[in-house]
Design a protein around this motif. Structure first.
Motif, PDB file in Angstrom:
ATOM      1  N   ALA A  75       0.826  -1.192   0.000  1.00 42.68           N
ATOM      2  CA  ALA A  75       0.000   0.000   0.000  1.00 42.68           C
ATOM      3  C   ALA A  75       0.870   1.256   0.000  1.00 42.68           C
ATOM      4  O   ALA A  75       2.033   1.224   0.377  1.00 42.68           O
ATOM      5  N   GLN A  76       0.304   2.343  -0.415  1.00 45.89           N
ATOM      6  CA  GLN A  76       1.035   3.599  -0.509  1.00 45.89           C
ATOM      7  C   GLN A  76       1.316   4.159   0.882  1.00 45.89           C
ATOM      8  O   GLN A  76       0.437   4.201   1.743  1.00 45.89           O
ATOM      9  N   SER A  77       2.538   4.599   1.121  1.00 47.37           N
ATOM     10  CA  SER A  77       2.879   5.213   2.396  1.00 47.37           C
ATOM     11  C   SER A  77       2.552   6.696   2.350  1.00 47.37           C
ATOM     12  O   SER A  77       2.632   7.341   1.297  1.00 47.37           O
ATOM     13  N   ALA A  78       2.207   7.224   3.512  1.00 45.30           N
ATOM     14  CA  ALA A  78       1.903   8.648   3.601  1.00 45.30           C
ATOM     15  C   ALA A  78       3.185   9.457   3.558  1.00 45.30           C
ATOM     16  O   ALA A  78       4.277   8.948   3.834  1.00 45.30           O
ATOM     17  N   SER A  79       3.061  10.741   3.244  1.00 42.26           N
ATOM     18  CA  SER A  79       4.227  11.621   3.215  1.00 42.26           C
ATOM     19  C   SER A  79       4.594  12.036   4.632  1.00 42.26           C
ATOM     20  O   SER A  79       3.836  11.825   5.576  1.00 42.26           O
ATOM     21  N   ASP A  80       5.779  12.634   4.759  1.00 44.84           N
ATOM     22  CA  ASP A  80       6.239  13.132   6.047  1.00 44.84           C
ATOM     23  C   ASP A  80       5.609  14.500   6.283  1.00 44.84           C
ATOM     24  O   ASP A  80       6.011  15.504   5.688  1.00 44.84           O
ATOM     25  N   GLY A  81       4.606  14.520   7.168  1.00 48.40           N
ATOM     26  CA  GLY A  81       3.889  15.762   7.400  1.00 48.40           C
ATOM     27  C   GLY A  81       4.726  16.851   8.015  1.00 48.40           C
ATOM     28  O   GLY A  81       4.417  18.034   7.900  1.00 48.40           O
ATOM     29  N   ASP A  82       5.846  16.472   8.691  1.00 49.14           N
ATOM     30  CA  ASP A  82       6.704  17.470   9.330  1.00 49.14           C
ATOM     31  C   ASP A  82       7.924  17.813   8.484  1.00 49.14           C
ATOM     32  O   ASP A  82       8.886  18.391   8.978  1.00 49.14           O
ATOM     33  N   SER A  83       7.863  17.457   7.209  1.00 51.02           N
ATOM     34  CA  SER A  83       9.028  17.639   6.355  1.00 51.02           C
ATOM     35  C   SER A  83       9.422  19.104   6.254  1.00 51.02           C
ATOM     36  O   SER A  83       8.597  19.983   6.074  1.00 51.02           O
ATOM     37  N   THR A  84      10.766  19.327   6.380  1.00 55.74           N
ATOM     38  CA  THR A  84      11.311  20.680   6.207  1.00 55.74           C
ATOM     39  C   THR A  84      12.296  20.723   5.049  1.00 55.74           C
ATOM     40  O   THR A  84      12.849  21.773   4.747  1.00 55.74           O
ATOM     41  N   ALA A  85      12.526  19.540   4.423  1.00 54.51           N
ATOM     42  CA  ALA A  85      13.490  19.470   3.326  1.00 54.51           C
ATOM     43  C   ALA A  85      12.870  20.039   2.065  1.00 54.51           C
ATOM     44  O   ALA A  85      11.738  19.730   1.719  1.00 54.51           O
ATOM     45  N   THR A  86      13.623  20.861   1.391  1.00 57.48           N
ATOM     46  CA  THR A  86      13.116  21.484   0.167  1.00 57.48           C
ATOM     47  C   THR A  86      13.950  21.130  -1.049  1.00 57.48           C
ATOM     48  O   THR A  86      13.593  21.495  -2.154  1.00 57.48           O
ATOM     49  N   ALA A  87      15.055  20.453  -0.848  1.00 55.78           N
ATOM     50  CA  ALA A  87      15.923  20.125  -1.980  1.00 55.78           C
ATOM     51  C   ALA A  87      16.647  18.828  -1.675  1.00 55.78           C
ATOM     52  O   ALA A  87      16.470  18.207  -0.628  1.00 55.78           O
ATOM     53  N   ASP A  88      17.489  18.400  -2.624  1.00 54.61           N
ATOM     54  CA  ASP A  88      18.280  17.193  -2.418  1.00 54.61           C
ATOM     55  C   ASP A  88      19.223  17.378  -1.235  1.00 54.61           C
ATOM     56  O   ASP A  88      19.600  18.498  -0.881  1.00 54.61           O
ATOM     57  N   LEU A  89      19.618  16.253  -0.658  1.00 54.09           N
ATOM     58  CA  LEU A  89      20.526  16.298   0.484  1.00 54.09           C
ATOM     59  C   LEU A  89      21.890  16.824   0.066  1.00 54.09           C
ATOM     60  O   LEU A  89      22.350  16.589  -1.054  1.00 54.09           O
ATOM     61  N   ALA A  90      22.553  17.503   0.994  1.00 51.49           N
ATOM     62  CA  ALA A  90      23.895  18.008   0.744  1.00 51.49           C
ATOM     63  C   ALA A  90      24.864  16.838   0.621  1.00 51.49           C
ATOM     64  O   ALA A  90      24.651  15.779   1.230  1.00 51.49           O
ATOM     65  N   PRO A  91      25.947  16.988  -0.132  1.00 53.48           N
ATOM     66  CA  PRO A  91      26.932  15.896  -0.273  1.00 53.48           C
ATOM     67  C   PRO A  91      27.456  15.411   1.070  1.00 53.48           C
ATOM     68  O   PRO A  91      27.696  14.221   1.260  1.00 53.48           O
ATOM     69  N   GLU A  92      27.647  16.343   2.022  1.00 54.02           N
ATOM     70  CA  GLU A  92      28.152  15.952   3.333  1.00 54.02           C
ATOM     71  C   GLU A  92      27.173  15.028   4.049  1.00 54.02           C
ATOM     72  O   GLU A  92      27.567  14.070   4.716  1.00 54.02           O
ATOM     73  N   GLU A  93      25.881  15.300   3.898  1.00 54.53           N
ATOM     74  CA  GLU A  93      24.871  14.463   4.538  1.00 54.53           C
ATOM     75  C   GLU A  93      24.798  13.093   3.889  1.00 54.53           C
ATOM     76  O   GLU A  93      24.663  12.069   4.570  1.00 54.53           O
ATOM     77  N   LYS A  94      24.919  13.036   2.590  1.00 54.38           N
ATOM     78  CA  LYS A  94      24.933  11.737   1.901  1.00 54.38           C
ATOM     79  C   LYS A  94      26.139  10.910   2.336  1.00 54.38           C
ATOM     80  O   LYS A  94      26.037   9.701   2.565  1.00 54.38           O
TER      81      LYS A  94
END
Length: 690
Positions: A241-260
């Protein structure tokens, strides 16, 4: 007639009839195995799942495996950040000590009795193949199907671990935040802590861990199939089944290289810690199977002529015995996962020889998330085990040990200095003063020695920087050949030490090491090895018929080997044939007997060497055997005390003697062998005068 489900308190009290806190209380007081399908139904409401889902985790875990679907609903639709906290908390609270044979038996019987119930069938459908699943052979024709064999149910604690990991596999991809590594770090610590507490079913747990990490990291490679009878089954499935989105999401772009990089390093580190925990805590086998028995399997593959004819090889055992084959499955899966996570050999080597950092007072707390990828260490022992697994695969399966992303840049691996560095950092080197060399986990010793054996097969000896470095390496390996509880590991360490000793081109350096071992080593079996080394050197340096073009090991081919002269034998004679009168004849019987028991193998080895020297007439002139015999008073100080001590102990072992309680068939046979050997040596003395 009204639907009985409508009378359920779980339906009648649904918000807005009650507030969420009240509804949660109603669930807590009315939750049973029978109404789990109703709870599964109501949890399809995303708003409800977000508001109460995380508080349901601890209520549902005891109802596994029947509550599996409800937990999956929560992981799909609940608030992912709150639910992850509850899942990791639940992982740490699993009580593995409750696992015992009675509980396992009760659960197996219950599973069979309840096999027809709808709730059990529904729960097992998400975990095991159906008991009545048919394998189609010829469409719908009669007799065209056969039943599949279903493994017995897992203990509740293991069910809980696997189900909670299944939730994490769904939850982590849902979290959209600028620093997801903070959640990942907490999760991995909880998984490892929980896994470390388990005492059984660890193979199934590792496979569940691997599935979870693949889901979190996005690795697409399917898991390698394991044998049906191993009990390893697919226990984590991606939610359909489809999972719900993260309602508290604050991310607006791809992760930074350091975070990856941080996330990848966390996963790499985690894999090394899992393989360490798994291999260093394997259940003991009834026979000598240290860890993965890599040493034995490598030697069987590369030198089959050394295998005893008619005996069952270690390779056959790992193929035919289920518990051992499971180890191969698990370690193979972990090695494959490390490859997918781009963990290269160079990084493993760096972790093995890294100097541990001493924490600064008042610095970062160990529970704080790491600030960068370089702050995340790999497990030293786990890195060693993983490196060994890769290198051994090149011998056993002709596989490449290099990570594809870094194959061209991986360094060569030689005995000197690479393997020596590994010995120094992974085992209790005598230089550290711990005195525990050889008592490390057998799986770690096996992995370490296996890397050395592979170097020998590849002729990758390298060049020691000094005689001291050479001697240090030999001392460590030789001590392993003396101290390891495992007979097979002692044998492999002896082979490695002997071969490396023979690789030293400087005959004087070889002689110095042999003398140092005889003079200072307190271990009788290692002194026996030293006697074997000098015997081998003597025979090779003094062929009965000189071979044309023959050269000794000596780096200076203009001079004969030192072992072809009297110098070697003269320097070793005081330690090969020591004066024994004080230790065996003048000491009190109990002390003398203890000394004899500790050294009898060494005495017999020296007697056999002496017999060779006396009987091989072509040695007499070059080695000046007659002078050695007289100068060291071998007859009076070594042979006669052994002869007299045997008589002394024989009397003391008789009825009423001081050693009467020590008498066994083995002891009597040992004294008989000593008498026979002394007699043969005494009879061979006449050859000195011929």
């Amino acid at each position: 007639m009204a639907d009985p489900d409508t009378r359920s308190p779980l339906l009648k009290a649904l918000p807005p009839e009650t507030d969420y806190i009240t509804y949660l209380t109603i669930i807590e007081y009315n939750l049973t195995q029978e109404n789990l399908p109703i709870l599964h139904q109501v949890l399809q409401d995303e708003t409800l799942a977000v508001n109460i889902g995380w508080d349901l985790v601890h209520l549902l875990v005891p109802f596994l495996p029947e509550s599996h679907q409800c937990l999956q609903d929560i992981s799909r639709l609940g608030n992912p950040r709150e639910v992850i906290l509850k899942v990791t908390e639940s992982l740490r609270l699993i009580e593995y000590e409750a696992l015992d044979e009675d509980e396992d038996l009760d659960r197996s019987v219950d599973a069979l009795l309840e096999g027809a119930s709808a709730s059990r069938a529904m729960a097992e459908a998400s975990t095991y193949p159906a008991r009545t699943a048919a394998t189609s052979m010829s469409g719908d024709t009669a007799g065209g199907s056969q039943m599949t064999e279903v493994p017995p149910p897992l203990p509740l604690a293991i069910e809980q671990f696997i189900a909670l990991l299944s939730m994490l596999a769904t939850l982590h991809p849902r979290i959209k935040t600028e620093y997801p590594s903070r959640f990942l770090s907490t999760t991995l610590q909880a998984i490892l802590a929980s896994f470390s507490n388990a005492v059984s079913h660890r193979d199934e747990m590792v496979l569940a861990i691997i599935k979870t990490i693949k889901s979190i990291s996005g690795v697409q490679r399917p898991m390698l199939p394991s044998r049906k009878s191993s009990g390893m089954m697919s226990t984590i499935e991606k939610a359909k089944a489809q999972s719900a989105s993260d309602g508290d999401s604050t991310a607006t772009a791809d992760l930074a290289p350091e975070e990856k990089a941080m996330q990848q390093r966390l996963l790499q580190s985690f894999v090394t810690h899992v393989i360490e925990e798994y291999l260093l805590n394997l259940p003991p086998e009834t026979e000598d199977v240290p860890g993965m028995a890599w040493c034995s399997r490598v030697m069987e593959k590369s030198q089959p002529e050394r295998t005893i004819p008619g005996s069952k090889s270690m390779a056959d055992r790992f193929q035919s015995e289920e518990s051992l084959h499971s180890r191969v499955d698990v370690v193979g899966q972990l090695a494959s996962l490390a490859h997918d996570l781009k963990l290269g050999d160079e990084a493993l080597l760096a972790a093995i020889i890294a100097v541990e950092k001493v924490p600064v007072e008042g610095g970062q707390d160990e529970d704080d998330p790491p600030e960068s990828a370089k702050d995340i260490p790999l497990s030293r022992a786990g890195s060693m085990l993983l490196l060994a697994a890769r290198q051994v695969s090149t011998v056993l399966y002709h596989a490449s040990s290099k990570a594809s992303s870094a194959a061209a840049g991986e360094p060569d691996f030689d005995i000197f200095p690479d393997h020596q560095e590994l010995l120094r950092h992974c085992l209790s080197s005598p230089a550290h003063g711990t005195g525990t060399l050889g008592t490390e986990p057998e799986a770690l010793i096996d992995a370490t020695l296996a890397l050395g054996l592979i170097c020998l097969e590849n002729n990758a000896i390298g060049q020691p920087a000094s005689d001291e470095q050479f001697n240090e390496y030999l001392q460590v390996v030789a001590l392993l050949s003396s101290n390891c509880p495992s007979p097979s590991l002692r044998g492999h360490a002896h082979y490695l030490a002997s071969t490396i000793l023979r690789s030293q081109p400087n005959d004087k350096a070889r002689l110095a090491f042999i003398r140092d071992t005889l003079e200072h080593c307190p271990f009788e079996n290692l002194k026996v090895s030293a006697v074997g080394w000098i015997k081998g050197e003597t025979i090779e340096a003094n062929p009965r018929t000189p071979v044309a073009g023959h050269h000794s090991h000596s780096s200076d081919h203009d001079n004969s080997s030192i072992f072809a002269t009297s110098l070697a034998l003269d320097s070793l004679a005081p330690y090969l044939f020591p004066s024994l009168e004080t230790d065996l004849l003048r000491s009190p019987i109990p002390a003398a007997w203890q000394t004899f028991q500790l050294n009898v193998s060494f005495y017999l080895a020296s007697l056999n060497l002496l017999y060779l020297l006396l009987c091989a007439k072509h040695l007499h002139l070059n080695l000046e055997v007659a002078d050695m015999w007289k100068d060291n008073d071998v007859a009076a100080s070594f042979l006669q005390p052994l002869r007299d001590a045997s008589k002394r102990f024989g009397r003391a072992l008789g009825a009423g003697g001081e050693l009467a309680e020590e008498k066994t068939d083995g002891v009597v046979a040992e004294l008989g062998l000593l008498d026979e050997t002394v007699g043969r040596v005494t009879g061979a003395v006449r050859f000195l005068n011929e």
